[in-house]
Design a protein around this motif. Structure first.
Motif, PDB file in Angstrom:
ATOM      1  N   PRO A   1       0.818  -1.205   0.000  1.00  0.00           N
ATOM      2  CA  PRO A   1       0.000   0.000   0.000  1.00  0.00           C
ATOM      3  C   PRO A   1       0.862   1.270   0.000  1.00  0.00           C
ATOM      4  CG  PRO A   1       0.152  -0.844   2.216  1.00  0.00           C
ATOM      5  CD  PRO A   1       0.958  -1.782   1.341  1.00  0.00           C
ATOM      6  N   TYR A   2       0.391   2.288  -0.721  1.00  0.00           N
ATOM      7  CA  TYR A   2       1.046   3.597  -0.720  1.00  0.00           C
ATOM      8  C   TYR A   2      -0.010   4.663  -0.492  1.00  0.00           C
ATOM      9  CZ  TYR A   2       5.361   1.608  -2.631  1.00  0.00           C
ATOM     10  OH  TYR A   2       6.513   0.886  -2.817  1.00  0.00           O
ATOM     11  N   ALA A   3       0.172   5.470   0.548  1.00  0.00           N
ATOM     12  CA  ALA A   3      -0.727   6.583   0.821  1.00  0.00           C
ATOM     13  C   ALA A   3      -0.208   7.808   0.078  1.00  0.00           C
ATOM     14  CB  ALA A   3      -0.789   6.857   2.320  1.00  0.00           C
ATOM     15  N   VAL A   4      -0.997   8.300  -0.872  1.00  0.00           N
ATOM     16  CA  VAL A   4      -0.586   9.427  -1.704  1.00  0.00           C
ATOM     17  C   VAL A   4      -1.380  10.669  -1.305  1.00  0.00           C
ATOM     18  CG1 VAL A   4      -0.396  10.306  -4.053  1.00  0.00           C
ATOM     19  CG2 VAL A   4      -0.101   7.860  -3.626  1.00  0.00           C
ATOM     20  N   ASN A   5      -0.666  11.751  -0.949  1.00  0.00           N
ATOM     21  CA  ASN A   5      -1.345  12.965  -0.492  1.00  0.00           C
ATOM     22  C   ASN A   5      -2.484  12.601   0.464  1.00  0.00           C
ATOM     23  OD1 ASN A   5       0.320  14.366  -2.272  1.00  0.00           O
ATOM     24  ND2 ASN A   5      -1.193  14.373  -3.898  1.00  0.00           N
ATOM     25  N   PRO A   6      -2.190  11.838   1.518  1.00  0.00           N
ATOM     26  CA  PRO A   6      -3.268  11.234   2.308  1.00  0.00           C
ATOM     27  C   PRO A   6      -4.122  12.237   3.065  1.00  0.00           C
ATOM     28  CG  PRO A   6      -1.143  10.927   3.375  1.00  0.00           C
ATOM     29  CD  PRO A   6      -0.851  11.484   2.019  1.00  0.00           C
ATOM     30  N   SER A   7      -5.413  11.934   3.138  1.00  0.00           N
ATOM     31  CA  SER A   7      -6.334  12.654   4.000  1.00  0.00           C
ATOM     32  C   SER A   7      -5.898  12.433   5.454  1.00  0.00           C
ATOM     33  CB  SER A   7      -7.749  12.113   3.806  1.00  0.00           C
ATOM     34  OG  SER A   7      -7.812  10.781   4.307  1.00  0.00           O
ATOM     35  N   PRO A   8      -6.372  13.263   6.390  1.00  0.00           N
ATOM     36  CA  PRO A   8      -5.971  13.072   7.800  1.00  0.00           C
ATOM     37  C   PRO A   8      -6.236  11.658   8.319  1.00  0.00           C
ATOM     38  CG  PRO A   8      -7.006  15.205   7.543  1.00  0.00           C
ATOM     39  CD  PRO A   8      -7.159  14.501   6.215  1.00  0.00           C
ATOM     40  N   VAL A   9      -7.385  11.083   7.952  1.00  0.00           N
ATOM     41  CA  VAL A   9      -7.710   9.724   8.415  1.00  0.00           C
ATOM     42  C   VAL A   9      -6.725   8.707   7.850  1.00  0.00           C
ATOM     43  CG1 VAL A   9      -9.423   7.860   8.298  1.00  0.00           C
ATOM     44  CG2 VAL A   9     -10.147  10.204   8.785  1.00  0.00           C
ATOM     45  N   LEU A  10      -6.439   8.813   6.557  1.00  0.00           N
ATOM     46  CA  LEU A  10      -5.499   7.884   5.936  1.00  0.00           C
ATOM     47  C   LEU A  10      -4.080   8.119   6.447  1.00  0.00           C
ATOM     48  CD1 LEU A  10      -4.766   5.644   3.982  1.00  0.00           C
ATOM     49  CD2 LEU A  10      -4.726   7.335   2.132  1.00  0.00           C
ATOM     50  N   LEU A  11      -3.708   9.367   6.655  1.00  0.00           N
ATOM     51  CA  LEU A  11      -2.370   9.676   7.167  1.00  0.00           C
ATOM     52  C   LEU A  11      -2.148   9.018   8.529  1.00  0.00           C
ATOM     53  CD1 LEU A  11       0.308  11.195   6.961  1.00  0.00           C
ATOM     54  CD2 LEU A  11      -0.841  13.189   7.966  1.00  0.00           C
ATOM     55  N   LYS A  12      -3.152   9.102   9.388  1.00  0.00           N
ATOM     56  CA  LYS A  12      -3.057   8.472  10.710  1.00  0.00           C
ATOM     57  C   LYS A  12      -2.895   6.961  10.570  1.00  0.00           C
ATOM     58  CE  LYS A  12      -5.539   7.954  15.109  1.00  0.00           C
ATOM     59  NZ  LYS A  12      -6.766   8.338  15.873  1.00  0.00           N
ATOM     60  N   ALA A  13      -3.694   6.349   9.699  1.00  0.00           N
ATOM     61  CA  ALA A  13      -3.613   4.897   9.492  1.00  0.00           C
ATOM     62  C   ALA A  13      -2.257   4.511   8.900  1.00  0.00           C
ATOM     63  CB  ALA A  13      -4.743   4.436   8.577  1.00  0.00           C
ATOM     64  N   ALA A  14      -1.751   5.336   7.980  1.00  0.00           N
ATOM     65  CA  ALA A  14      -0.463   5.042   7.354  1.00  0.00           C
ATOM     66  C   ALA A  14       0.659   5.067   8.381  1.00  0.00           C
ATOM     67  CB  ALA A  14      -0.190   6.050   6.242  1.00  0.00           C
ATOM     68  N   ARG A  15       0.612   6.024   9.288  1.00  0.00           N
ATOM     69  CA  ARG A  15       1.651   6.111  10.322  1.00  0.00           C
ATOM     70  C   ARG A  15       1.568   4.940  11.295  1.00  0.00           C
ATOM     71  NH1 ARG A  15       1.027  12.678  11.257  1.00  0.00           N
ATOM     72  NH2 ARG A  15       2.522  13.309   9.635  1.00  0.00           N
ATOM     73  N   VAL A  16       0.344   4.572  11.659  1.00  0.00           N
ATOM     74  CA  VAL A  16       0.159   3.435  12.583  1.00  0.00           C
ATOM     75  C   VAL A  16       0.642   2.136  11.946  1.00  0.00           C
ATOM     76  CG1 VAL A  16      -1.589   1.980  13.698  1.00  0.00           C
ATOM     77  CG2 VAL A  16      -1.740   4.481  13.874  1.00  0.00           C
ATOM     78  N   ASN A  17       0.365   1.966  10.644  1.00  0.00           N
ATOM     79  CA  ASN A  17       0.692   0.713   9.958  1.00  0.00           C
ATOM     80  C   ASN A  17       2.028   0.740   9.220  1.00  0.00           C
ATOM     81  OD1 ASN A  17      -1.884  -1.114  10.116  1.00  0.00           O
ATOM     82  ND2 ASN A  17      -2.660   0.957   9.684  1.00  0.00           N
ATOM     83  N   ASP A  18       2.714   1.877   9.299  1.00  0.00           N
ATOM     84  CA  ASP A  18       4.013   2.033   8.635  1.00  0.00           C
ATOM     85  C   ASP A  18       3.908   1.849   7.129  1.00  0.00           C
ATOM     86  OD1 ASP A  18       6.709   2.659   8.742  1.00  0.00           O
ATOM     87  OD2 ASP A  18       7.335   0.569   8.829  1.00  0.00           O
ATOM     88  N   TRP A  19       2.838   2.411   6.542  1.00  0.00           N
ATOM     89  CA  TRP A  19       2.697   2.391   5.091  1.00  0.00           C
ATOM     90  C   TRP A  19       3.492   3.544   4.499  1.00  0.00           C
ATOM     91  CZ3 TRP A  19      -3.316   2.316   5.710  1.00  0.00           C
ATOM     92  CH2 TRP A  19      -3.730   1.028   6.100  1.00  0.00           C
ATOM     93  N   PRO A  20       4.131   3.361   3.358  1.00  0.00           N
ATOM     94  CA  PRO A  20       4.843   4.462   2.715  1.00  0.00           C
ATOM     95  C   PRO A  20       3.904   5.608   2.375  1.00  0.00           C
ATOM     96  CG  PRO A  20       5.436   2.365   1.721  1.00  0.00           C
ATOM     97  CD  PRO A  20       4.280   2.096   2.623  1.00  0.00           C
ATOM     98  N   ILE A  21       4.398   6.833   2.542  1.00  0.00           N
ATOM     99  CA  ILE A  21       3.600   8.038   2.271  1.00  0.00           C
ATOM    100  C   ILE A  21       4.281   8.823   1.153  1.00  0.00           C
ATOM    101  CG2 ILE A  21       2.716  10.190   3.205  1.00  0.00           C
ATOM    102  CD1 ILE A  21       2.751   8.801   5.990  1.00  0.00           C
ATOM    103  N   LEU A  22       3.512   9.134   0.105  1.00  0.00           N
ATOM    104  CA  LEU A  22       4.024   9.896  -1.035  1.00  0.00           C
ATOM    105  C   LEU A  22       3.319  11.244  -1.102  1.00  0.00           C
ATOM    106  CD1 LEU A  22       4.015   7.104  -3.788  1.00  0.00           C
ATOM    107  CD2 LEU A  22       5.910   7.782  -2.296  1.00  0.00           C
ATOM    108  N   SER A  23       4.068  12.296  -1.388  1.00  0.00           N
ATOM    109  CA  SER A  23       3.498  13.631  -1.534  1.00  0.00           C
ATOM    110  C   SER A  23       3.744  14.126  -2.954  1.00  0.00           C
ATOM    111  CB  SER A  23       4.122  14.600  -0.520  1.00  0.00           C
ATOM    112  OG  SER A  23       3.809  14.218   0.794  1.00  0.00           O
ATOM    113  N   PHE A  24       2.674  14.261  -3.711  1.00  0.00           N
ATOM    114  CA  PHE A  24       2.764  14.775  -5.078  1.00  0.00           C
ATOM    115  C   PHE A  24       2.325  16.238  -5.062  1.00  0.00           C
ATOM    116  CE2 PHE A  24       1.713  10.292  -6.899  1.00  0.00           C
ATOM    117  CZ  PHE A  24       2.986   9.866  -6.561  1.00  0.00           C
ATOM    118  N   LYS A  25       3.021  17.068  -5.823  1.00  0.00           N
ATOM    119  CA  LYS A  25       2.736  18.504  -5.862  1.00  0.00           C
ATOM    120  C   LYS A  25       2.168  18.890  -7.213  1.00  0.00           C
ATOM    121  CE  LYS A  25       4.552  18.991  -1.760  1.00  0.00           C
ATOM    122  NZ  LYS A  25       3.734  19.229  -0.584  1.00  0.00           N
TER     123      LYS A  25
END
Length: 223
Positions: A199-223
């Motif tokens: 799984p990759y969280a891309v520009n995650p919403s606050p809910v997804l960002l929290k889940a990504a941090r808890v589950n150690d999912w990679p987070i991508l930021s696209f501009k």
């Protein structure tokens, strides 16, 4: 699917706010309103449904009745012409360069890519066409005698609905959730990221960002 495709892992890409900095359900109504196709109160209702989506409280049936009103009585060809114009005038310039680079690179490496989106199949088709995705899974629309009824068909491609449609995809084409890669941005994507292997969280919403941090999912930021 070709026999060799069964040997390839699948890369699923969500569309809105993952590949593009846009919500196509909202911009589609804005586009139709600007062309004199949608009614005067379309934008007020579109904003309401978008907030419901962000809050993960969207009434799927109610939203689809609103979203598909302009499809009623039209053919695939008629609506695809509008979809392509919507893509050219609105969507294309909102593609994240980083997303396009990643997608093009994955394609050049021979990976199997599937666009998967809650947006209906007509609106999403223009972006699928632009990139040349191998497959597309999107919310389907009912056609009777070659004309849209203004009603959805089958399962809505959001949240658990996406998971179910991905499972059906694998039954038909081979592969598994455990070996799949998924890119998404919204609260509704949490249930998908919990079951895919990559799984990759891309520009995650606050809910997804929290889940990504808890589950150690990679987070991508696209501009």
């Amino acid at each position: 699917m070709k026999t060799e495709d069964h040997q390839r892992d699948v890369y699923f890409w969500d569309m809105d706010h993952t590949i593009i900095n846009n919500d196509c359900d909202v911009s589609w109504k804005e586009f139709l309103h600007s062309k004199g196709v949608a009614p005067s109160n379309a934008m007020e209702l579109a904003d309401k449904y978008y907030q419901d989506y962000l809050n993960n409280t969207l009434d799927d049936a109610e939203f689809m009745d609103f979203q598909l009103a302009e499809f009623k009585g039209k053919t695939w060809e008629e609506m695809l012409e509008l979809s392509r114009l919507h893509f050219t005038e609105v969507v294309k310039q909102k593609i994240y360069p980083e997303a396009e680079e990643m997608i093009r690179q994955q394609m050049s490496e021979g990976k199997l890519l599937c666009l998967i989106t809650a947006t209906n199949s007509v609106i999403a088709y223009a972006l699928k066409e632009y990139f040349g995705f191998d497959h597309m899974i999107a919310s389907k629309l009912e056609l009777i005698e070659g004309k849209y009824t203004g009603k959805p068909e089958g399962q809505y491609c959001l949240g658990q609905g996406k998971v179910d449609l991905m499972k059906s995809f694998f039954i038909e084409n081979g592969g598994s959730l455990e070996s799949a890669t998924y890119y998404g941005d919204s609260p509704a994507d949490v249930v998908i990221m919990e079951v895919v292997g990559n799984p990759y969280a891309v520009n995650p919403s606050p809910v997804l960002l929290k889940a990504a941090r808890v589950n150690d999912w990679p987070i991508l930021s696209f501009k």
